[in-house]
Design a protein around this motif. Structure first.
Motif, short mmCIF file in Angstrom:
data_model
loop_
_atom_site.label_atom_id
_atom_site.label_comp_id
_atom_site.label_asym_id
_atom_site.label_seq_id
_atom_site.Cartn_x
_atom_site.Cartn_y
_atom_site.Cartn_z
N ARG A 94 43.44 53.87 32.45
CA ARG A 94 42.71 52.72 31.90
C ARG A 94 42.85 52.66 30.38
O ARG A 94 42.62 53.67 29.70
N SER A 100 35.47 49.43 38.45
CA SER A 100 34.54 50.49 38.88
C SER A 100 34.04 51.32 37.70
O SER A 100 32.95 51.90 37.77
N ARG A 103 31.02 49.54 36.46
CA ARG A 103 29.89 49.70 37.38
C ARG A 103 29.34 51.12 37.33
O ARG A 103 28.13 51.34 37.37
N ASP A 129 37.58 55.05 49.17
CA ASP A 129 38.39 55.67 48.10
C ASP A 129 37.53 56.37 47.05
O ASP A 129 37.50 55.96 45.87
N ASP A 175 44.25 48.22 33.13
CA ASP A 175 44.27 49.46 33.92
C ASP A 175 45.29 49.29 35.04
O ASP A 175 45.79 48.19 35.28
N LYS A 177 46.86 51.38 38.97
CA LYS A 177 46.84 52.47 39.96
C LYS A 177 48.26 52.82 40.37
O LYS A 177 49.07 51.92 40.60
N GLY A 197 47.69 45.76 41.95
CA GLY A 197 47.21 47.12 41.69
C GLY A 197 47.03 47.42 40.22
O GLY A 197 47.02 48.59 39.82
N CYS A 198 46.90 46.35 39.41
CA CYS A 198 46.64 46.57 37.98
C CYS A 198 45.76 45.44 37.48
O CYS A 198 45.52 44.47 38.19
N ARG A 199 45.27 45.58 36.26
CA ARG A 199 44.55 44.45 35.63
C ARG A 199 45.34 44.01 34.40
O ARG A 199 45.74 44.86 33.58
N ARG A 215 39.36 39.07 44.00
CA ARG A 215 38.10 39.79 44.20
C ARG A 215 36.90 38.94 43.77
O ARG A 215 35.86 38.97 44.40
N1 UDP Z 1 43.25 49.86 42.45
C1 UDP Z 1 44.15 49.67 43.49
N2 UDP Z 1 43.83 50.11 44.73
C2 UDP Z 1 42.65 50.70 45.02
C3 UDP Z 1 41.71 50.86 43.97
C4 UDP Z 1 42.04 50.42 42.70
O1 UDP Z 1 45.24 49.18 43.25
O2 UDP Z 1 42.42 51.08 46.18
C5 UDP Z 1 43.58 49.40 41.09
C6 UDP Z 1 42.79 48.18 40.66
O3 UDP Z 1 43.52 47.00 40.94
C7 UDP Z 1 42.66 48.39 39.16
C8 UDP Z 1 42.66 49.92 38.99
O4 UDP Z 1 43.23 50.45 40.18
O5 UDP Z 1 43.78 47.88 38.49
C9 UDP Z 1 41.28 50.49 38.79
O6 UDP Z 1 40.44 50.04 39.82
P1 UDP Z 1 38.87 50.32 39.79
O7 UDP Z 1 38.64 51.80 39.89
O8 UDP Z 1 38.28 49.66 38.60
O9 UDP Z 1 38.35 49.73 41.15
P2 UDP Z 1 37.90 48.31 41.66
O10 UDP Z 1 37.30 47.51 40.59
O11 UDP Z 1 39.15 47.72 42.22
O12 UDP Z 1 36.91 48.68 42.72
#
Ligand code: UDP
Ligand code: ADP
Length: 237
Positions: A94, A100, A103, A129, A175, A177, A197-199, A215
């Motif tokens: 990140r 998350s 949160r 997860d 961020d 993953k 899988g990213c922001r 989302r």
């Molecule tokens: N992410 C993902 N797959 C997962 C969980 C997260 O690709 O199962 C990616 C998500 O898109 C973000 C980053 O990992 O770019 C961090 O995600 P975060 O922990 O903030 O979780 P989220 O908000 O998706 O619950």
């Protein structure tokens, strides 16, 4: 190379064996899931966009010396990759607080994280997860210390390469993953790198250009992925 049997159906992709034990075919579907698969929708063109976007990014990472599973595009929605024994842990880097982290720690969205953070999550939808630490990875034998150190090193290297790439397209890499696996004993980057899988935020407006549009029900999901592709010069057709 011949595509053979369905090996695994994930939430967004399907994996097929080939006539070569060292390679599999990944098929990118239009399925889009959120909240650990509790919400699933079909988004027209998403499979094609993510397949081509991922190929573009993997080629950039490979050229920067990062070992990647991607070999070549086979069709609009299929790629040939090295068959990895996947490590069941997601690596998240990140640069700005979002999702998350916001949160969990109650920090404000968009706060810059300097230096960037590195987090580990167990890949287990039924458990949502859960976040884990390096001791869990070691005690449960998901990866050795050396493998974990390599995954961390490569995750930060990916961050260095991609932060610059997205910056050139006037975007912030908030961020992302990554999933790694083993290929003949070596840690190799697997799965996909795409806006799923990213922001990614527009640098000027901070508009979201990634899966948060899905989302959060903001609409224009695939249009945003296409905008990101356009800004980077990814050829979609
Ligand atoms: N992410 C993902 N797959 C997962 C969980 C997260 O690709 O199962 C990616 C998500 O898109 C973000 C980053 O990992 O770019 C961090 O995600 P975060 O922990 O903030 O979780 P989220 O908000 O998706 O619950
Ligand atoms: P999920 O399992 O999270 O629902 P996907 O729909 O993206 O995910 O399915 C792809 C599956 O293929 C994931 O389980 C991923 O770990 C696995 N995978 C990704 N790359 C490879 C690879 N090179 N070799 C074998 N399996 C892979």
């Amino acid at each position: 190379m011949e595509k053979r049997d369905l090996l695994y159906t994930g939430k967004a992709k399907s994996v097929y064996t080939t006539d070569d034990a060292d390679h599999v075919v990944i098929l990118y579907r239009n399925d889009t899931s959120a909240f650990d698969g509790k919400r699933i929708e079909q988004l027209e063109r998403k499979g094609m966009v993510n397949n081509k976007f991922n190929a573009f990014i993997m080629d950039k990472l490979g050229a920067a010396g990062i070992p990647v599973h991607h070999e070549k595009l086979l069709s609009d929605t299929e790629s040939l990759v090295k068959k990895l024994t996947m490590i069941p842990v997601e690596c998240v880097v990140r640069n700005f607080a979002a999702g998350s982290l916001v949160r969990r720690l109650g920090v404000e969205e968009g706060r810059e994280l300097n230096p960037p953070t590195f987090e580990l999550f167990l890949k287990n939808d039924a458990l949502g997860d859960p976040m884990v630490n390096e001791y869990h990875v070691r005690s449960f034998g998901w990866a050795t210390d050396a493998q974990l150190a390599r995954m961390k090193e490569l995750s930060f290297k990916v961050n260095d390469v991609l932060k610059q790439l997205f910056d050139a397209g006037n975007m912030l890499l908030v961020d992302f993953k990554l999933e790694f696996g083993l290929f003949h004993g070596e840690i190799v980057l697997g799965d996909e790198f795409s806006p799923d899988g990213c922001r990614l935020w527009d640098k000027d407006t901070r508009n979201k250009l990634d899966k948060d549009r899905f989302r959060q029900g903001l609409g224009g999901v695939v249009e945003a992925y296409e905008e990101v592709s356009h800004r980077l010069g990814v050829k979609l057709d």
